[in-house]
Write an enzyme that holds these catalytic residues in place. Structure first.
Site, PDB file in Angstrom:
ATOM      1  CE  LYS A 115      -4.569  -1.927   1.069  1.00  0.00           C
ATOM      2  NZ  LYS A 115      -5.552  -1.578   1.612  1.00  0.00           N
ATOM      3  CE  LYS A 217      -6.678  -7.919  -1.282  1.00  0.00           C
ATOM      4  NZ  LYS A 217      -7.107  -7.427  -0.106  1.00  0.00           N
ATOM      5  CE  LYS A 220     -13.501  -3.234   1.224  1.00  0.00           C
ATOM      6  NZ  LYS A 220     -12.756  -2.943   1.962  1.00  0.00           N
TER       7      LYS A 220
END
Ligand code: AQP
Length: 355
Positions: A115, A217, A220
């Site tokens: 991230k 993966k 969202k």
């Protein structure tokens, strides 16, 4: 000496539309665990600030995740559903855990590395400390089991490390106060205030991958909406996304070994298995030798059959905002009482004059 009472805790961030990965990897397990254990399910709004501080619609998304919990079958009367920021003891314990955990532990977290990307110096301190808040979410209830997708496995290992270090560092105080609980670690029996929480991960759907790229993966935050099936997608959209899902040209194998090196095929079989509550082997027994042109429509039908009722319930529940807010308020009060009981003892163990 007493032992820990089984208690389930898990959370979901209000960072966007819930997708099939969240549902199969986490929420479906939340629903099943209600039958056997006391459960606390949380919309982790404080966590969502770590990636993006200013959210136009944080309150709406918090309500929407709550509606998804309820629509999936979580019972807020028998169990607890609330949003994290209502119970300030999560943040209080997270601060203490920031002082227990080591920076090196945080730097090793793959989610932080992913991230934060290349510009780590510019990531928020909150993003680095995310696993410490997650440990506090779990341990402020002294939860023994946490159902999550596989991506959270490393964070749960860190939660155990934090619990173990706290138990070791304060073991004389814990013994003096008589607040230790007995635990088995391998062959050894140890005493501690916090349990070494077990992850509940597994099954064919522990890690659902993007429909566009079997190496990523389902997420969202993926910019492509075609990469995921949202819980709110209508039947046509679900069918279109499955039709367009990336696959290879070969037929499905008859044995699970035959899925090796075929991530997209493995993902679609895992999704079918997760939705149908069967093993991947059982899916291949039925569909082995068939082409994706036959398998995809069957998968689309199954996905619509399972997800359409949840989407309908979500719409119905979301229309009653007062009800959703009342669930969160009531859950927050009940969670807060439990969290405060833990923190009273934690303050005493540490010697903080807060009680
Ligand atoms: N692809 C997935 N397969 C299986 N389980 C998954 N989970 C998330 N993605 C998958 C599980 O869903 C729960 C809630 O996740 P979260 O929203 O708290 O955090 P996340 O893992 O960061 O979810 P996303 O969709 O990937 O969000 P972004 O894009 O914001 O990072 C967790 O139990 C998680 O394991």
């Amino acid at each position: 000496m007493s032992s820990f009472k089984p208690l389930v805790f898990s959370g979901v961030q209000p960072t966007g539309n819930l997708h099939l990965g969240n549902y199969l990897g986490a929420i479906k397990k939340f629903v099943a665990l209600q039958e056997t254990s006391e459960c606390i399910y949380c919309v982790v709004d404080l966590h969502s600030l770590t990636a993006q501080l200013v959210h136009q619609d944080l309150a709406e998304q918090t309500r929407s995740i709550t509606a998804a919990f309820l629509a999936s079958g979580i019972d807020p009367m028998k169990h607890i559903v609330f949003n994290q920021s209502r119970v300030m003891q999560h943040a209080e314990l997270a601060w203490i855990f920031n002082c227990v955990a080591r920076i090196g532990w945080m730097n090793r977290m793959t989610q932080f590395k992913d991230k934060a990307g290349k510009d780590r110096e510019n990531a928020s301190l909150g993003l680095l400390a995310y696993p410490s808040l997650m440990a506090a979410d779990i341990l402020v209830y002294r939860a023994t089991h946490v159902p999550v997708g596989e991506d959270q496995k490393q964070h749960l290992e860190l939660t155990r490390d934090i619990a173990q270090k706290f138990n070791n560092d304060f073991s004389p105080r814990i013994a003096d106060l008589g607040v230790g609980v007995e635990m088995r670690i391998g062959e050894e029996t140890v005493h501690g205030f916090f349990p070494l929480t077990e992850p509940v991960i597994g099954g064919p759907a522990a890690r659902i991958m993007s429909l566009r790229d079997g190496s990523k993966k389902m997420s969202k935050s993926d910019p492509s909406d075609l990469s995921r099936i949202n819980l709110t997608d209508d039947a046509d959209t679900i069918s279109k996304k499955i039709r367009k899902a990336k696959t290879d040209p070969a037929a499905l194998p008859s044995e699970a070994d035959g899925l090796e090196g075929r991530p997209e095929a493995e993902n679609l079989v895992g999704i079918y298995a997760g939705l149908a509550d069967v093993t991947a082997e059982a899916v291949l027994k039925e569909f082995g030798g068939r082409q994706f042109s036959e398998f995809k429509p069957a998968l689309a039908d199954l996905a619509v059959e399972k997800l359409a009722p949840i989407a309908g319930e979500m719409r119905r529940i979301s229309a009653d905002q007062a009800y959703v807010d009342a669930v969160l308020r009531d859950g927050g009060e009940r969670a807060g009482a439990k969290a405060e009981a833990t923190m009273k003892t934690v303050r005493e163990i540490i010697g903080l004059l807060g009680n």
